[in-house]
Design a protein around this motif. Structure first.
Motif, short mmCIF file in Angstrom:
data_model
loop_
_atom_site.label_atom_id
_atom_site.label_comp_id
_atom_site.label_asym_id
_atom_site.label_seq_id
_atom_site.Cartn_x
_atom_site.Cartn_y
_atom_site.Cartn_z
N GLU A 288 -29.97 13.75 -43.58
CA GLU A 288 -30.84 12.58 -43.41
C GLU A 288 -31.93 12.50 -44.47
OE1 GLU A 288 -30.13 14.76 -41.06
OE2 GLU A 288 -28.85 13.63 -39.66
N ILE B 170 -30.93 10.84 -49.84
CA ILE B 170 -30.65 9.42 -49.98
C ILE B 170 -29.67 9.22 -51.13
CG2 ILE B 170 -31.62 7.13 -50.41
CD1 ILE B 170 -32.49 8.39 -47.77
N LYS C 167 -20.24 6.64 -41.36
CA LYS C 167 -21.55 7.08 -40.89
C LYS C 167 -21.41 8.32 -40.02
CE LYS C 167 -23.34 2.31 -40.65
NZ LYS C 167 -23.86 1.24 -39.76
N ASP D 4 -26.18 7.75 -39.67
CA ASP D 4 -26.66 7.97 -41.04
C ASP D 4 -25.50 7.71 -41.99
OD1 ASP D 4 -28.46 8.89 -43.15
OD2 ASP D 4 -27.11 10.61 -43.28
N ASN E 281 -26.42 5.29 -48.72
CA ASN E 281 -27.54 4.56 -48.10
C ASN E 281 -27.73 3.16 -48.66
OD1 ASN E 281 -28.32 7.68 -48.13
ND2 ASN E 281 -29.24 6.74 -46.32
N TYR E 282 -27.71 3.05 -50.00
CA TYR E 282 -27.98 1.76 -50.62
C TYR E 282 -27.06 1.54 -51.81
CZ TYR E 282 -32.29 2.58 -48.00
OH TYR E 282 -33.20 2.86 -47.01
#
Length: 595
Positions: A359, A362, A382, A386, A390-391
């Protein structure tokens, strides 16, 4: 062969000779006369042209014709006399422009397309400084999907997105609905994009002239993560990005900026800069092993084996077959895309090496593709809510972030990717071009299948820009039949050919975007110019040719990953971390509605 008929005409006192069937717009451009347009769009080499004559910005005066003619939709005629710059024409264009702006939001300062908007540029060209026409404005609700935002208040009904979605991609997610003042481009029944057959390929965003269609932007979330001292932020970059990013900084199309890109990402503050190419090599190990397993069983007469195996690296393509070809759902490879393999390994293997919780790690992706924004939020990628990735930032968004951070890109030194997830083979680089994934797979599969060294690794018969092509590769006496398609319209032709039994292949590569990932919906805008796509493809193959290792299974860091962590390709651990499942999206959507 029948000779083409020639037509002579006069445009602004210039004598012009063109073929019959040429539009006034094309004829004018052939002699350097620029007629402004908004709705017109011509895609090189695809035979696709959007000319609904809806905006009326391109009107011209034709002798003998009472009304002004839309040049994009009016064919030339022998002896025609055309004026593109008369006072009547200039006044009409300005009036049309003012009417368009009277039904358009005046929020240019905060619009995502500000500074790169065709409507804004046209208003500047016509020197429009006030809106003389006031009245009711059409308003629609905003539609937010995982990848694309629809703000139809900014739609000018140019229909470019509709042409791209229906004629090029044959997805059928967008069409003009309603009439008059309430007319808008929308999915059927004005449903949300996420509930439609949209694949999130992003080609509609790439051709939209305004801010009506834009990508979901994660830039601010990435900045917040980089500013958080409690987070370790790593980034991966897709192979197609390095072949196009330079265009945003004034480089010629096809200029490789790999080293400068790495340097820029380090300047932005990422803790580690890695390469999605590493995960592409990993994908070949899993997908190639899966192909060989199916192939060997098939050759032994096992009729339960599903062939052809379809590559599964492209999330828009995955979305396409889940929504429109669910009968083929058990044929594609179960291997995850390189983006998702990278995220999974980063949040397990690499997080363990750093000694941090997943977590707190990133993972940011730089991708040429808007569908990657959708892919990263799929539930199967996921762990306890999580996400493995992430992006996702598009190539365009990365360029904007670099400019926003005041990083002088052209003056940056060339730097190397970090290790262990930054080293890759030439086979991984070519994932960015149509035919590249299957060529990379063949380089490895040939040696694993035959036990012989492959001396010539360039399979040029798998390359090219034809939308739907096929080739046969000799695996030391065993012919392997391969089909390749790029652009979902061509994918449909290939899949329908398989369904009817006319096409028989062992393996198929499909990429959603024209040219492959190098033509992705998140790349610098190429406006349908095939010359730009070809230069990007050439750059991809130049980087491949310059690599010391050009076969995925020879990447020492991939070998080490299996020795230390995964065991072997298709092992239980590898299957858990690197493979996925597919769903009939209509069935899944109904289940979600019922819940």
């Amino acid at each position: 062969m029948e000779s083409k008929k020639i037509v002579s005409l006069t445009i602004d006192k210039h004598k012009v000779v063109v073929e019959k069937g040429t539009t006034i717009l094309e004829a004018a451009r052939s002699v350097g006369i620029d007629i402004p347009t908004l709705c017109h769009m011509k895609l090189d080499d695809m035979g696709i042209e959007n000319k609904p004559a809806g905006c009326r910005i391109c009107v011209v005066e034709v002798d003998g014709r009472r009304n002004l003619a839309p040049s994009c939709a009016t064919d030339v005629a022998e002896g025609m006399i055309v004026r593109t710059n008369s006072m009547r024409v200039l006044n009409a264009r300005r009036t049309v422009m003012e009417l368009l702006l009277s039904d358009h939001p005046a929020d240019c300062l905060i619009c995502p397309k500000s500074g790169n908007c065709d409507l804004q540029s046209m208003a500047h060209r016509f020197d429009v400084r006030e809106i003389r026409y006031q009245g009711e404005q059409s308003t629609y609700r905003e539609d937010f999907s995982p990848s694309i935002i629809r703000d139809m208040d900014k739609c000018i009904m140019c229909r470019r997105c509709e042409t791209m979605c229906n004629e090029v991609q044959t997805v059928g997610a967008l069409s003009g609905i309603n009439r008059g003042f309430n007319a808008v481009v929308s999915p059927a029944f004005e449903m949300d994009l996420k509930d439609s057959v949209c694949t999130y390929c992003g080609q509609c965003v790439a051709v939209c002239p305004t801010g009506a269609l834009t990508e979901v932007n994660h830039t601010n979330e990435v900045i917040r993560a980089l500013a958080d001292p409690d987070k370790t932020v790593i980034v991966q970059t897709a192979p197609a990005v390095r072949a196009a990013l330079g265009e945003e900084f004034g480089y010629e199309a096809g200029t490789l900026v790999t080293g400068q890109m790495v340097s820029a990402l380090k300047e932005l503050g990422f803790d580690y800069v890695f390469d999605t190419d590493f995960a592409a090599d990993l994908t070949i190990m899993e997908e190639g092993t899966e192909l060989l397993s199916r192939l060997e069983k098939h050759l032994k007469g096992d009729e339960s084996v599903k062939l052809p195996i379809l590559t599964s690296c492209c999330p828009a393509w995955v979305n396409f077959f889940e929504k429109q070809f669910p009968d083929l759902i058990d044929i594609p490879s179960t291997a995850r895309s390189p983006q998702q393999m990278f995220g999974s390994i980063a949040k397990t293997y690499f997080a363990d090496k750093l000694g941090i919780q997943r977590e707190k790690l990133i993972v940011v992706s730089i991708m040429p593709c808007l569908a990657k924004k959708y892919e990263r939020q799929r539930d199967e990628f996921k762990v306890k809510n999580d996400p493995d990735v992430n992006y996702v930032l598009s190539t365009r968004e990365l360029a904007n972030l670099v400019k926003r951070a005041n990083v002088e890109f052209k003056s940056l030194p060339k730097k190397d990717f970090d290790r262990p997830m930054g080293d890759s083979s030439g086979a991984a680089v070519i994932f960015g071009a149509t035919g590249g994934v299957i060529e990379a797979a063949v380089r490895t599969a040939y040696e694993l299948y035959t036990g012989k060294e492959l001396e010539k690794v360039d399979f040029k018969q798998l390359r090219g820009m034809e939308g739907f092509r096929q080739a046969t590769i000799d695996f030391d006496g065993t012919p392997i039949h391969i089909g390749i398609a790029h652009g979902l319209g061509n994918a449909r032709k290939l899949l329908e050919c398989i369904q009817t039994g006319k096409c028989v292949y062992h393996a198929i590569e499909i990429m959603s975007c024209p040219g492959g990932c190098i033509g992705g919906g998140g790349q610098p805008l190429h406006h349908g110019k095939s010359s730009i796509l070809k230069k990007r493809v050439e750059a991809i193959y130049r980087e491949d040719a310059g690599k010391p290792i050009r076969k995925s299974h020879q990447n020492p860091y991939i070998i080490k990953l299996y020795e230390e962590f995964l065991g072997e390709p298709m092992s239980e651990k590898a299957h858990h971390l690197l493979h996925t499942n597919y769903f009939d999206r209509q069935v899944k959507f109904q289940e979600e509605v019922n819940e």
